[in-house]
Design an enzyme around this catalytic site. Structure first.
Site, PDB file in Angstrom:
ATOM      1  N   GLY A   1       0.813  -1.211   0.000  1.00 12.06           N
ATOM      2  CA  GLY A   1       0.000   0.000   0.000  1.00 12.06           C
ATOM      3  C   GLY A   1       0.842   1.254   0.000  1.00 12.06           C
ATOM      4  N   SER A   2       0.612   2.151  -0.946  1.00  7.34           N
ATOM      5  CA  SER A   2       1.492   3.301  -1.071  1.00  7.34           C
ATOM      6  C   SER A   2       0.940   4.301  -2.075  1.00  7.34           C
ATOM      7  CB  SER A   2       2.887   2.826  -1.481  1.00  7.34           C
ATOM      8  OG  SER A   2       2.786   1.868  -2.518  1.00  7.34           O
TER       9      SER A   2
END
EC number: 4.1.1.65
Length: 221
Positions: free
Chosen positions: A188-189
């Site tokens: 997640g980013s």
């Protein structure tokens, strides 16, 4: 579809750990409900991790197009705005930001054709990557690409609340292609792309993007 090379160490460690746990449970508890339940959970987590590290091989329809800027990541557009980029470019730019959830492919592609002129890494916080302040407050890596016509494009890999490891393959002097990976971010980013003023943005807020495939902008002529 192959698994990304960044997964090797983690998958080996998980396989070793889960195998040890399951064998121990079956040895001490036998073929009990607990043993089978833990085994099922372990297999599910392992398959989920493999899915996260999937690495599709793609060829961009915009390769060799010197005005095209493509999405560097799978995800969703969460910002399109004119900003002052004062950390590296020191000029007004158009910022296009893509949020990557844990279900997206997390390989990052170069957003345009050109030459890498700057690569840097900066430590920071790990707030949720979909928040605007993550662009300036979170741990991040920056890659500047200079196109054949002299335009400078900044791609910034940003860590999120779960993504605490940014991998950047780009090095100063590299000749980059939209079909090549510039890096990888785990769990997640966000990736921000900074474009010259006058660029024609081709995406809308909340639009889904496919890395290497979605055209996000055309550079000024």
């Amino acid at each position: 579809m192959k698994v990304h090379k960044e997964s090797t160490g983690l998958l080996v460690s998980m396989a070793t750990l889960f195998t040890g746990i399951c064998l121990s449970l079956f040895y001490f508890l036998g073929a009990s409900i607990v043993s089978y339940l833990v085994m099922i959970i372990a297999i599910f987590l392992y398959l989920l991790t493999i899915n996260f590290f999937r690495c599709p091989k793609r060829h961009s329809p915009f390769a060799n197009d010197d005005r095209a800027v493509v999405a560097p990541a799978d995800g969703k557009i969460v910002a399109i705005e004119e900003v002052s980029e004062n950390e590296i470019l020191h000029e007004r730019c158009i910022q296009v930001s893509i949020f990557m959830s844990i279900f997206n492919v997390h390989a990052n592609w170069f957003p345009c054709e050109g030459k890498v002129t700057h690569v840097s890494h900066k430590n920071g916080h790990f707030i949720a990557a979909y928040l605007p302040k993550s662009s300036t407050d979170n741990e991040r890596s920056a890659i500047v690409i200079k196109t054949e016509k002299g335009a400078r494009i900044l791609a910034r890999q940003i860590a999120g609340a779960l993504a605490r490891r940014i991998v950047t393959y780009a090095e100063v002097g590299d000749i980059c292609s939209v079909d090549a990976h510039m890096g990888f971010i785990k769990f997640g980013s966000r990736v921000d792309v900074y474009l010259p003023l006058g660029s024609q943005v081709e995406v809308k807020m909340d639009q889904k993007t496919v890395g290497n495939q979605t055209l996000i902008a055309r550079l000024p002529e």
